[in-house]
Motif scaffolding. Structure first.
Motif, mmCIF file in Angstrom:
data_model
loop_
_atom_site.group_PDB
_atom_site.id
_atom_site.type_symbol
_atom_site.label_atom_id
_atom_site.label_comp_id
_atom_site.label_asym_id
_atom_site.label_seq_id
_atom_site.Cartn_x
_atom_site.Cartn_y
_atom_site.Cartn_z
ATOM 1 N N HIS A 107 -15.161 -6.725 -13.463
ATOM 2 C CA HIS A 107 -13.885 -6.210 -13.508
ATOM 3 C C HIS A 107 -13.592 -5.604 -14.674
ATOM 4 O O HIS A 107 -12.746 -4.733 -14.855
ATOM 5 N N GLU B 114 -8.706 -5.524 -15.909
ATOM 6 C CA GLU B 114 -8.556 -4.215 -14.889
ATOM 7 C C GLU B 114 -9.343 -3.054 -15.572
ATOM 8 O O GLU B 114 -9.096 -1.805 -14.896
ATOM 9 N N LYS C 76 -13.833 -11.054 -11.998
ATOM 10 C CA LYS C 76 -13.065 -10.600 -13.071
ATOM 11 C C LYS C 76 -13.632 -10.584 -14.263
ATOM 12 O O LYS C 76 -13.539 -9.467 -15.068
#
Lengths: 211, 299, 665
Positions: free
Chosen positions: C9, C12, C40
Motif C-alpha cells: 500500500h 496510502e 501496508k
C-alpha cells in the motif's frame, strides 16, 4: 494587436512600478474565464523580426560600438530593455531608433546573435503605426520624402527628394552645399527617371500602407 | 552562339538610383572599366528603387517587396547573377532575398504584394565580388600604368561585408578584398582602423551634423595612417566623404581636403583612362593623378 | 512454478488510488500464482518477514512485488528473497507508485492498470532464469592522465593510500597551468611556492611512476583490467645519465630560436630546454624542429659540453604497456584565442579586437607570466610591444565565454576572480596606474571570493565598468577600447596601454580524440561528461574511469583539487577489493548465430564488444564473431536491438521475457 495597446501598456507600466497593482491587464485576465496572454508589443516585435526580444542579455556591446551612440537620448541596449520590461511608450518615443543608421555594427557583433538593427526597424515601424510623436521630425520627413519619390517615379529622384524634403521641413537653406554644386557639374538631371511599371510600384505602396 | 568566355563575363546589372544622379560617375566609370576588362552588363529591364534605408526603417513588408521586385525581374530576364554596385542596394537585395528564403510567411506576404511568385534565387554580388570574379589578373594584364604614387585607404563602409551570415563575403571586421583589387592597380594600400566604421549613411540630409562628424573621423584616420586617397564602393559613402567635406570645413575650420575616389575610378586610371572620361571631375574634391617624375639620377 | 505476489500500500501512497486488496485478489487467480497478499508497508520488517515466510511455507519459486520504483527497494526485496532461498533475479518489481498511483486519480482505472502491471511482471518472472553475479579480478594500479594540479593531487592521494600510480604528462614537466600562475586568488599565495613541493613529492614518491613528455595512445580492457599503451616521446636526452646541470641549455647556439610556450610566447628558448627552472623532472628536451643537428647534422655543442654523455640524438619514441585497474582523467583546459579561425572551426575569432594582431592585447595567462617574479619581465608589469610600463590597463571579461556568436555559450567561471586578481596585482606594482575592468556580471561565488572582488574595488581603486567592449584598435601606440557603461548609460572610450582579455577556458586540443581512445563520452565542446551531474560528478559513465579538474568543465584550483581527491577516493574504493562483483545483467553473443557484421561493435557506447576468432579443431580461424566483454558491458541493450541476426541476448531482459510482458498487456 489592438489599437489601444499603448494605453494598455501604460497600465502595465503602472503595475510594474506600483508594488501592489490595483489595476492592470493581468487583473482583467484573472477575472475573465479566458486565460489567454495578451499579445504585447514585445511579442509583435519578436514576430516581425523573427527573433525573441528576451535573447538580449544587456551586455551593451551594441551601444559600445554604435557610431551614432553619442547623438542618442538613450543607449540602444536600453531600448531593448524597455521593450523587455514592457515600458513600450518610453521605447517608442525615444530618439534612438530614428538615429540608428542601420550600419549593422551591433548586429554583426552581438554575442547573442540578436539582430538589433532589425529590432530597431520594427520599433520605428510600430511607432509610426501607433502614431507616436517622434522628436526626430526631420529624419521622418526625409524618409517620407524619399518614399514619395519612389511611389511616384519608381526610383528615387534626388532633385525631387531634396525639393520635397525642403518643403516638408521648411528649411530652405539647408543643403546649399551639395545641390547647386551637383547641378553645375551636371550630375542631377532636371527630370525624374520614371520607370514604366509605375502602377505596379504604386500598388505595393497602396497595399502596404493600407490606403 | 555565344562562347563559354562570354557567358561567364556577362553580368546582370542593377545600377540603383544614385547611379542615375549623384553617383553618375560611378556608373560611367564602372561601365567603361568593365568594357575594358572584356566583361559586359545586361541591365535589369525597368528596375526600380530597392527601397533603400527609408523603406526598411519604416515598413518591413514594403522594403521586402521593393527589393524583391528587382530580384524577380532579374529572374524573368533569365539572369543567374546580378551586380549591385551600390553597397546599400546590394545589402537590401541580398538581405531581402535571404529573409524571404528563411521565412515562408514573409515570402507569402511579399509575393502577394508583388502579385507574382518568387521562383529563382539570383546570385547578387557586390562590386568587390565582381572584380574578384572577373579576376585581378585581368586588371594587371590590361594595366596601362601603375598608380604607384597612391596610398589608398580602402573604405568598405557598413554594408558590403555585413552581416556576415547573409553576405558571406570576406570578413565583417577585418576585410581585405578591396585591398587586393586596389593593389592590382599598382597603388599601395594602408592599414587603418576605420575601414568598416559607419559614415552616417542615410542621415546625410536630415542630420548632416552627424554625418559630418563621423565622416571627418574616417578621413582623419585614413590621413593619419598615411593615405593620400580614399577608395569607396558605395554612392552614399562617397557623398558623405566627398561632398560633405564642404560642410566639414565649416564645422572643423582648417580641415584639409582628402580626395575620395570610387574603386572603379582607380581601376579606370590604371587602365589608362583620364579623369574626365571617368567622371572624376564631377567630384566635390578635385583630383588629378600625377605620374611620378622619372628618376633620371641613375642614368 | 509457484509464484507469490505481494502488493504494497505504501502507506496510502498506492492504496489511495489503487484498490490493493482487489489487485491481490485478482492476481491470485492467475495461472502459476500460488499466493497473493497485500500489506501496508511491504518494505518494513514485518512486510519482509511476510515475504520470507510465504516463500518458505508455500514453497514459492519466484515472487512479484507490486510497490514503489525498483530504484527504491528492488534490492530490499531481492535480499529478502535470497534469505529465504530464492535467486535474486527471480524477483520482479511492478512499479505501482511512480508509474501508477502517483500519476492517476481515477481509482477504478488505476486499479485496472495496477493489475495489468502486476500481470506483466508475473509473465516475466515465469521466464526469468536464475543469474549469478560476475566476479572480475582487479589490477591494483591507477593511471592518471595529466600532470596539472588535478593530476598531481589525484596521483598523490592514490599513492598515499598505498596503490601504484602511473602519471602520464604530455609536456616535459608536470605542473600544468598552475605552474604558470603568478599568484592565486583569493589569498594571493605564490602559485609556484605552493605547487612545486607537491611536484617534488610526486617525483620522489616510491609508488608513483612518472612519465613526462608522454601520451596515452590506447586503452583496452575494462574496469579493474585496463591495458594502457603509452607513447614516451624521444627527449633525446638519456634520463638515467642526465644530472640536470643545464650546461647544454646555456651553450646551445640556437639561443632564441623558438617561442617559449611556458612563457606563453612572450619569451624565447633554445632547441634544448627545460620549460621552467623548477621543472619536474629537471631533465631537458631537445626540440628536433629547431635543433641544428637535425637540420644539417652539424653543431653537436650539447654533446661536447655534457660530461655525462647524456645527449642521445638517436633516441626514438618508445611504447610502454601497463596493466591498470582504474583511470583518472585530468587533462585540464586551454585558453581560447581570438585569432581568425578556419571556416570549418567550431569557434570564431574576434575581428573586432583585431584577431590577435595587436601585441599589447594579451590573454590572462600571458598576464600571469608578466606578473610572475620568474617570468620574462621578472615580475615588472611591462607591455610586450615596447617594454613600457602601462599606465592605463584595461581588462575585459567574458571574451569568448557567454558568446554564442563565437561558439561558446557557457561561463568560464574563473575569469571574474582572476581578473580581479590581475587588476589588484597591477595596482600593487604600478601605484599610479589606472585599471579598468569591463564585465557583464561578477560571479564571485566561493569562500572569500566576493570579499576579494570588493577589496579590488574598495582598496585598490579598480574601476569596474559594466558592459561588453565592442572594439579595440590601435592609435599612436595606444589601444582604443570602445565600451559602454550600461549602468550609467554612457559610452566609454579608454586609450589603454595594455589590454588583457579574459578568454574562455576550452578543453585541450585533442580532448575528443582522447575521450574516444579511453571510451568516455564528452559534450559538444569536448569537455568530458560526468555520469550524473549531481550524484556522480567525478565518475565517467564508463566503469573504472574517473574525472578530475577542468577537463570536465571550467573550474578553479580548489575545485580541481577537491575533485581530484574525490576521484582518487573513488579509484581506491575500486582497488580496495581483490575482485569486483558485477550485476549479471550483461549481453551475451550466441556465436553459432552471429554473422560477424559487427554493427553491435559500432553502436556499443562502452566499447565492450570485441572481434573474436572462432577456430576449428586444427586451430584455424574459420569465422569472426562478436564477443562481449562482461566486465565492460553495462547492460544497456543497444547491441541487442541492433543485432540483425538476433544473436545477442541481454541476461534478465531477453526477447522471450520482454515479449511475454508485452503479451500480458
Amino acid at each position: 494587436m489592438s489599437a489601444n495597446d499603448l494605453k494598455a501598456t501604460k497600465k502595465l507600466q503602472a503595475s510594474f512600478i506600483s508594488p501592489t497593482p490595483q489595476t492592470g491587464p493581468d487583473q482583467d485576465h484573472i477575472n475573465s474565464t479566458e486565460h489567454i496572454r495578451e499579445h504585447t508589443i514585445a511579442d509583435e516585435i519578436s514576430e516581425r523580426t523573427f527573433q525573441d526580444v528576451s535573447l538580449c542579455y544587456q551586455c551593451g556591446k551594441c551601444s559600445a560600438g554604435c557610431p551614432v551612440r553619442y547623438y542618442m537620448d538613450i543607449a540602444p541596449n536600453k531600448v531593448v530593455r524597455l521593450i523587455q520590461l514592457g515600458f513600450y511608450e518610453d521605447a517608442l518615443k525615444s530618439d534612438t531608433p530614428w538615429l540608428c543608421a542601420g550600419c549593422l555594427t551591433c548586429s554583426t557583433r552581438c554575442p547573442k546573435e540578436f539582430d538589433l538593427a532589425k529590432f530597431m526597424d520594427a520599433v520605428r515601424e510600430i511607432a509610426i503605426e501607433k502614431g507616436v510623436e517622434i522628436k526626430q521630425k526631420n529624419i521622418i520627413k526625409f524618409h517620407k520624402a524619399f518614399l514619395d519619390q519612389i511611389k511616384s517615379h519608381g526610383r528615387a529622384y534626388e532633385v525631387g527628394l531634396v525639393a520635397e524634403y525642403k518643403m516638408k521641413t521648411m528649411d530652405l537653406f539647408q543643403d546649399v552645399d551639395s545641390a547647386p554644386g551637383m547641378y553645375f557639374k551636371g550630375k542631377l538631371g532636371l527630370l525624374p527617371h520614371n520607370i514604366k511599371d509605375r502602377k505596379g510600384v504604386k500598388s505595393i505602396f497602396k497595399k502596404t500602407s493600407g490606403k | 552562339m555565344t562562347s563559354m568566355e562570354e557567358v561567364i563575363m556577362k553580368y546582370g546589372y542593377y545600377p540603383g538610383c544614385s547611379q542615375t544622379g549623384s553617383a553618375k560617375e560611378y556608373d560611367i566609370s564602372l561601365r567603361k572599366v568593365i568594357e575594358k576588362l572584356g566583361a559586359s552588363f545586361d541591365e535589369i529591364n525597368d528596375w526600380s528603387c530597392c527601397g533603400a534605408t527609408s523603406a526598411h526603417v519604416t515598413n518591413h513588408k514594403l522594403s521586402s517587396a521593393l527589393a524583391m521586385r528587382n530580384i524577380m525581374l532579374a529572374g524573368q530576364q533569365g539572369l543567374e547573377n546580378m551586380v549591385a554596385p551600390c553597397a546599400a542596394c546590394y545589402n537590401r537585395l541580398v538581405t531581402s532575398q535571404y529573409e524571404i528564403s528563411k521565412h515562408p510567411e514573409l515570402r507569402e506576404e511579399t509575393e502577394e504584394l508583388l502579385s507574382a511568385k518568387f521562383q529563382k534565387e539570383i546570385n547578387v554580388i557586390n562590386i568587390l565580388e565582381l572584380f574578384l570574379k572577373i579576376g585581378i589578373n585581368k586588371i594587371i594584364e590590361n594595366r596601362k600604368r601603375e598608380l604607384s604614387e597612391l596610398k589608398v585607404a580602402c573604405y568598405y563602409g557598413c554594408l558590403l561585408v555585413r552581416p556576415a551570415a547573409i553576405t558571406k563575403f570576406d570578413d565583417a571586421e577585418q576585410p581585405v578584398s578591396m585591398e587586393k583589387i586596389v593593389e592590382s592597380t599598382g597603388a599601395k594600400t594602408v592599414d587603418w582602423n576605420y575601414k568598416v566604421e559607419c559614415c552616417g549613411a542615410a542621415h546625410s540630409i536630415a542630420r548632416r551634423d552627424i554625418v559630418v562628424d563621423l565622416s571627418k573621423k574616417i578621413l582623419e584616420d585614413a590621413r593619419s595612417h598615411g593615405a593620400n586617397v580614399i577608395a569607396v564602393a558605395c554612392p552614399m559613402c562617397h557623398t558623405n566623404l566627398d561632398m560633405r567635406q564642404r560642410a566639414m570645413k565649416r564645422t572643423y575650420p582648417g580641415h584639409e581636403e582628402l580626395p575620395v575616389l570610387y574603386l572603379t575610378e582607380l581601376i579606370g586610371l590604371a587602365l589608362g583612362m583620364n579623369e574626365h572620361e571617368l567622371g572624376i571631375d564631377l567630384h566635390y574634391i578635385n583630383y588629378k593623378y600625377t605620374d611620378p617624375v622619372p628618376d633620371n639620377t641613375v642614368a | 512454478m509457484k509464484i507469490g505476489v505481494f502488493i504494497c500500500h505504501c502507506g496510502e501512497n498506492i492504496s489511495r488510488t489503487v484498490d490493493c486488496p482487489r489487485v491481490a485478489r485478482v492476481c491470485e487467480s492467475y495461472p502459476g500464482v500460488e499466493y497473493a497478499i497485500d500489506y501496508k508497508y511491504m518494505c518494513s520488517d514485518p512486510g519482509q518477514n511476510m515475504i520470507r515466510d510465504a516463500i518458505r511455507e508455500k514453497g514459492l519459486d519466484a515472487i512479484v512485488v507490486g510497490s514503489c520504483s525498483p530504484h527504491m527497494h528492488e534490492r530490499t526485496f531481492r535480499n529478502a528473497a535470497v534469505s529465504a532461498g530464492i535467486n535474486p533475479f527471480l524477483v520482479e518489481i511492478a512499479n505501482l507508485r511512480e508509474h501508477c498511483s502517483w500519476v492517476h486519480d481515477d481509482v477504478e482505472a488505476a486499479t485496472q492498470k495496477a493489475i495489468e502491471l502486476v500481470r506483466m511482471a508475473i509473465e516475466k518472472v515465469k521466464r526469468d532464469k536464475p543469474l549469478s553475479k560476475i566476479n572480475v579480478p582487479v589490477t591494483k594500479r591507477v593511471l592518471v592522465i595529466g600532470g596539472g594540479i588535478a593530476g598531481i593531487q589525484a596521483a598523490l592521494d592514490t599513492a598515499n593510500a598505498g596503490y601504484e600510480v602511473v602519471l602520464v604528462e604530455k609536456e616535459p614537466s608536470i605542473g600544468g597551468h598552475m605552474s604558470q600562475l603568478s599568484e592565486t586568488f583569493p589569498t594571493l599565495d605564490c602559485s609556484q611556492c605552493i605547487l612545486t613541493p607537491r611536484m617534488v613529492e610526486v617525483y620522489q614518491h616510491p609508488k608513483i611512476k612518472l612519465l613526462t613528455y608522454s601520451e596515452v595512445v590506447k586503452i583496452e580492457g575494462f574496469i579493474g583490467n585496463f591495458k594502457a599503451t603509452i607513447k614516451k616521446k624521444a627527449r633525446h636526452i638519456n634520463e638515467e645519465l642526465c644530472s640536470g646541470c643545464g650546461l647544454c641549455i646555456t651553450k646551445c647556439p640556437t639561443k632564441k630560436k623558438a617561442y617559449n610556450s611556458f612563457e606563453e610566447d612572450l619569451a624565447f628558448r633554445p632547441a634544448v630546454y627545460i620549460p621552467f627552472p623548477q621543472a619536474v623532472p629537471n631533465i631537458p628536451v631537445i626540440d628536433e624542429s629547431v635543433c641544428m643537428y637535425y637540420k644539417n647534422g652539424k653543431c653537436g655543442m650539447c654533446v661536447k659540453v655534457c660530461d655525462r654523455g647524456a645527449i642521445d640524438f638517436d633516441q626514438k619514441d618508445t611504447m610502454l604497456v601497463a596493466d591498470i585497474g582504474a583511470i583518472i582523467v585530468a587533462t585540464g583546459f586551454k585558453l581560447y584565442n581570438i585569432d581568425k579561425k578556419a571556416a570549418d572551426s567550431k569557434y570564431k575569432g574576434y575581428g573586432e579586437y583585431g584577431y590577435g594582431k595587436y601585441r599589447d592585447v594579451i590573454d590572462g595567462l600571458q598576464f600571469e607570466r608578466i606578473a610572475s617574479a620568474s617570468g620574462p619581465t621578472a615580475g615588472e608589469i611591462k607591455r610586450p610591444s615596447d617594454g613600457k610600463v602601462p599606465k592605463k590597463i584595461v581588462f575585459i571579461q567574458c571574451v569568448g565565454s557567454r558568446d554564442d556568436s563565437k561558439g561558446i555559450s557557457y561561463c568560464s567561471k574563473i575569469c571574474c576572480m582572476y581578473t580581479a586578481k590581475h587588476a589588484m596585482l597591477y595596482k600593487h606594482k604600478v601605484h599610479d596606474g589606472e585599471a579598468y575592468i569591463f564585465y557583464m556580471d561578477i560571479r564571485a561565488g566561493g569562500k572569500m571570493y566576493e570579499e576579494f572582488v570588493r577589496r579590488a574595488i574598495e582598496e585598490d581603486d579598480v574601476k569596474y565598468i559594466r558592459g561588453r567592449v565592442s572594439r579595440i584598435y590601435e592609435e599612436n601606440g595606444k589601444y582604443i577600447v570602445k565600451g559602454e557603461d550600461t549602468i550609467a548609460g554612457m559610452p566609454v572610450e579608454i586609450d589603454a596601454d595594455l589590454v588583457v582579455l579574459a578568454t574562455a577556458m576550452i578543453p585541450q586540443e585533442n580532448s575528443a580524440a582522447l575521450a574516444r581512445t579511453i571510451g568516455i563520452p564528452y559534450d559538444k565542446y569536448g569537455f568530458f561528461n560526468e555520469a550524473h551531474p549531481k550524484l556522480r560528478p567525478v565518475e565517467s559513465t564508463t566503469a573504472g574511469v574517473f574525472l578530475a579538474g577542468a577537463c570536465q568543465s571550467p573550474r578553479d584550483i580548489p575545485e580541481s583539487v577537491a575533485m581530484a581527491s574525490a576521484a582518487a577516493c573513488k579509484a581506491t574504493i575500486l582497488l580496495s577489493s581483490d575482485t569486483l562483483e558485477r550485476e549479471p545483467v550483461v549481453a551475451k553473443v550466441n556465436e553459432d548465430l552471429c554473422a560477424g557484421c559487427f554493427y553491435c561493435k559500432k553502436v556499443c557506447p562502452f566499447g565492450a564488444i570485441e572481434v573474436k576468432d572462432v577456430k576449428d579443431m586444427n586451430g584455424i580461424v574459420y569465422k569472426e564473431v562478436a564477443y562481449i566483454n562482461q566486465g565492460v558491458c553495462q547492460g544497456c541493450g543497444t547491441c541487442t536491438a541492433t543485432c540483425l541476426s538476433k544473436s545477442i541476448e541481454l541476461a534478465g531482459f531477453n526477447n522471450e521475457e520482454i515479449f511475454a510482458e508485452i503479451a500480458a498487456l
